[in-house]
Design an enzyme around this catalytic site. Structure first.
Site, short mmCIF file in Angstrom:
data_model
loop_
_atom_site.label_atom_id
_atom_site.label_comp_id
_atom_site.label_asym_id
_atom_site.label_seq_id
_atom_site.Cartn_x
_atom_site.Cartn_y
_atom_site.Cartn_z
N ALA A 87 -20.10 3.70 24.06
CA ALA A 87 -21.16 2.70 23.99
C ALA A 87 -20.53 1.34 24.21
CB ALA A 87 -21.82 2.76 22.62
N GLY B 270 -19.29 7.62 23.19
CA GLY B 270 -20.45 8.05 23.97
C GLY B 270 -20.05 8.71 25.29
N GLU C 196 -19.37 12.19 24.43
CA GLU C 196 -20.68 12.80 24.14
C GLU C 196 -21.44 13.09 25.44
OE1 GLU C 196 -21.58 10.98 19.74
OE2 GLU C 196 -21.71 9.62 21.43
N GLU D 165 -14.97 6.18 17.19
CA GLU D 165 -15.92 5.30 16.49
C GLU D 165 -15.43 4.90 15.10
OE1 GLU D 165 -16.71 8.07 18.13
OE2 GLU D 165 -18.54 7.77 19.32
N1 CAA Z 1 -17.44 -1.44 25.16
C1 CAA Z 1 -17.33 -2.66 25.75
N2 CAA Z 1 -16.27 -3.02 26.52
C2 CAA Z 1 -15.30 -2.13 26.66
C3 CAA Z 1 -15.33 -0.84 26.08
C4 CAA Z 1 -16.47 -0.51 25.29
N3 CAA Z 1 -16.62 0.67 24.72
N4 CAA Z 1 -14.19 -0.18 26.39
C5 CAA Z 1 -13.48 -1.02 27.19
N5 CAA Z 1 -14.13 -2.18 27.34
C6 CAA Z 1 -13.72 -3.36 28.12
C7 CAA Z 1 -12.61 -4.15 27.43
O1 CAA Z 1 -13.15 -5.01 26.45
C8 CAA Z 1 -12.00 -4.87 28.61
O2 CAA Z 1 -12.83 -5.94 28.96
P1 CAA Z 1 -12.17 -7.41 29.33
O3 CAA Z 1 -11.33 -7.12 30.56
O4 CAA Z 1 -13.36 -8.25 29.61
O5 CAA Z 1 -11.35 -7.80 28.16
C9 CAA Z 1 -12.11 -3.84 29.74
O6 CAA Z 1 -13.14 -2.94 29.35
C10 CAA Z 1 -10.85 -3.04 29.97
O7 CAA Z 1 -10.48 -2.43 28.75
P2 CAA Z 1 -9.05 -2.60 28.05
O8 CAA Z 1 -8.42 -3.90 28.46
O9 CAA Z 1 -9.19 -2.36 26.59
O10 CAA Z 1 -8.25 -1.40 28.75
P3 CAA Z 1 -6.96 -0.62 28.19
O11 CAA Z 1 -6.49 0.20 29.33
O12 CAA Z 1 -6.02 -1.57 27.55
O13 CAA Z 1 -7.53 0.34 27.03
C11 CAA Z 1 -9.07 1.95 26.05
C12 CAA Z 1 -8.37 1.41 27.33
C13 CAA Z 1 -8.05 2.61 25.12
C14 CAA Z 1 -10.10 2.97 26.51
C15 CAA Z 1 -9.77 0.76 25.31
O14 CAA Z 1 -10.53 0.02 26.24
C16 CAA Z 1 -10.67 1.17 24.20
O15 CAA Z 1 -10.22 1.56 23.13
N6 CAA Z 1 -12.03 1.09 24.40
C17 CAA Z 1 -12.99 1.33 23.37
C18 CAA Z 1 -13.21 2.80 23.14
C19 CAA Z 1 -14.19 3.04 22.01
O16 CAA Z 1 -13.99 2.61 20.88
N7 CAA Z 1 -15.29 3.74 22.30
C20 CAA Z 1 -16.30 4.08 21.33
C21 CAA Z 1 -17.43 3.11 21.36
S1 CAA Z 1 -18.61 3.42 20.09
C22 CAA Z 1 -19.59 4.67 20.66
O17 CAA Z 1 -19.40 5.20 21.72
C23 CAA Z 1 -20.73 5.06 19.73
C24 CAA Z 1 -21.47 6.32 20.16
O18 CAA Z 1 -21.18 7.40 19.70
C25 CAA Z 1 -22.57 6.25 21.12
#
Ligand code: CAA
Length: 256
Positions: free
Chosen positions: A62, A107, A110, A130
């Site tokens: 998400a 997500g 999922e 999450e």
């Molecule tokens: N939401 C919004 N933006 C996101 C994102 C997310 N889930 N995942 C990545 N991005 C964005 C980053 O903020 C970044 O944006 P900027 O360049 O503007 O700063 C861009 O995408 C690139 O990401 P990273 O610089 O973080 O890339 P990385 O290679 O260093 O790391 C990663 C990759 C480990 C996947 C890391 O991006 C990460 O941990 N992302 C979040 C994953 C996460 O927590 N997902 C769960 C979300 S909650 C959910 O999904 C609830 C549900 O059940 C429905």
């Protein structure tokens, strides 16, 4: 449809590509709405749908920017949209293949679990992180992961937020196959091509029967299977399939 999710058709196979690579295809509301449109369109126009992502992610979950704005009421509405979309994919009358090209987190994982078949590139990574945000999976993670990988492994993934590689995902049963990164779509199309050759009626009914298996007690499931099985004997395709076998030729299915 269009900006966040690309939809192409090759023969009778649809390809939906999540196309917001700069944000790792994070599933914001716009993406979910576009994916919903694509899925509806695919059911009408193709026989199999392949879902993949552009760039280094399938989908990183998400959109956390949107999550931060939510109060409980908005969260409930939003998760309903997500859950309904994933249920729609699960119940789509055509099979859906997830071709996981990179990160499938939250997500994104999922979404992959909502698909019928999951193959992944050797670069794919999976997880339900999450818990790191002090929330829990909200679009099926706590319910579907245990059904696929067992309760113990699901608890480990959801409680630690650990990210696993494709090899581990294969070992625990989260995916069906690992493919060389460059060959991922080729493999997805090959699997889709095998399904396209079958009777669309039989494919549709088989998916229905399989989907019912986890939600029904065995006796009831067996009765449901028996009624769907016998129903197919009303189809021209079933007669054609059996005749073609006996006449040692390729069947020509018409979907009726
Ligand atoms: N939401 C919004 N933006 C996101 C994102 C997310 N889930 N995942 C990545 N991005 C964005 C980053 O903020 C970044 O944006 P900027 O360049 O503007 O700063 C861009 O995408 C690139 O990401 P990273 O610089 O973080 O890339 P990385 O290679 O260093 O790391 C990663 C990759 C480990 C996947 C890391 O991006 C990460 O941990 N992302 C979040 C994953 C996460 O927590 N997902 C769960 C979300 S909650 C959910 O999904 C609830 C549900 O059940 C429905």
């Amino acid at each position: 449809m269009g900006e966040r999710v690309k939809f192409e058709i090759e023969g009778q196979i649809g390809i939906a590509t999540l196309s917001r690579p700069e944000k790792l295809n994070a599933l914001d509301t716009k993406t979910r709405l576009e994916l919903k449109e694509v899925v509806e369109e695919a059911e009408k126009s193709v026989r199999v749908l392949v879902i993949t992502g552009s760039g280094k992610a399938f989908a990183a979950g998400a959109d956390i920017n949107e999550l931060l704005q939510r109060d409980p009421i908005k969260a409930l509405e939003a998760t309903k949209l997500g859950t309904e979309l994933f249920s729609r994919i699960e119940e789509l009358e055509i099979p859906v293949i997830a071709a996981v090209n990179g990160y499938a987190l939250g997500g994104g994982c999922e979404l992959a679990m909502a698909c019928d078949i999951r193959i992944a590139s050797e670069k794919a990574k999976f997880g339900q992180p999450e818990i790191n945000l002090a929330i829990i999976p909200g679009a099926g993670g706590t319910q579907k992961l245990p059904r696929l990988v067992g309760l113990g492994m699901a608890k480990r993934l959801v409680l630690t937020g650990e990210i696993i590689d494709a090899q581990t995902a294969l070992r625990i049963g989260l995916i069906d196959e690992i493919v060389e990164h460059e060959r991922l779509m080729e493999k997805a199309m090959e699997i889709a091509g095998k399904i396209v050759e079958k009777s669309p009626l039989a494919v549709k009914i088989a998916k229905k029967a399989l989907n019912a298996s986890l939600g029904m007690p065995l006796r009831e499931g067996l009765r449901y299977e028996a009624s769907l099985f016998s129903l197919l004997f009303a189809s021209e395709d079933a007669k054609e399939g059996m005749r073609a076998f006996l006449e040692k030729r390729k069947p020509e299915f018409k979907g009726r």
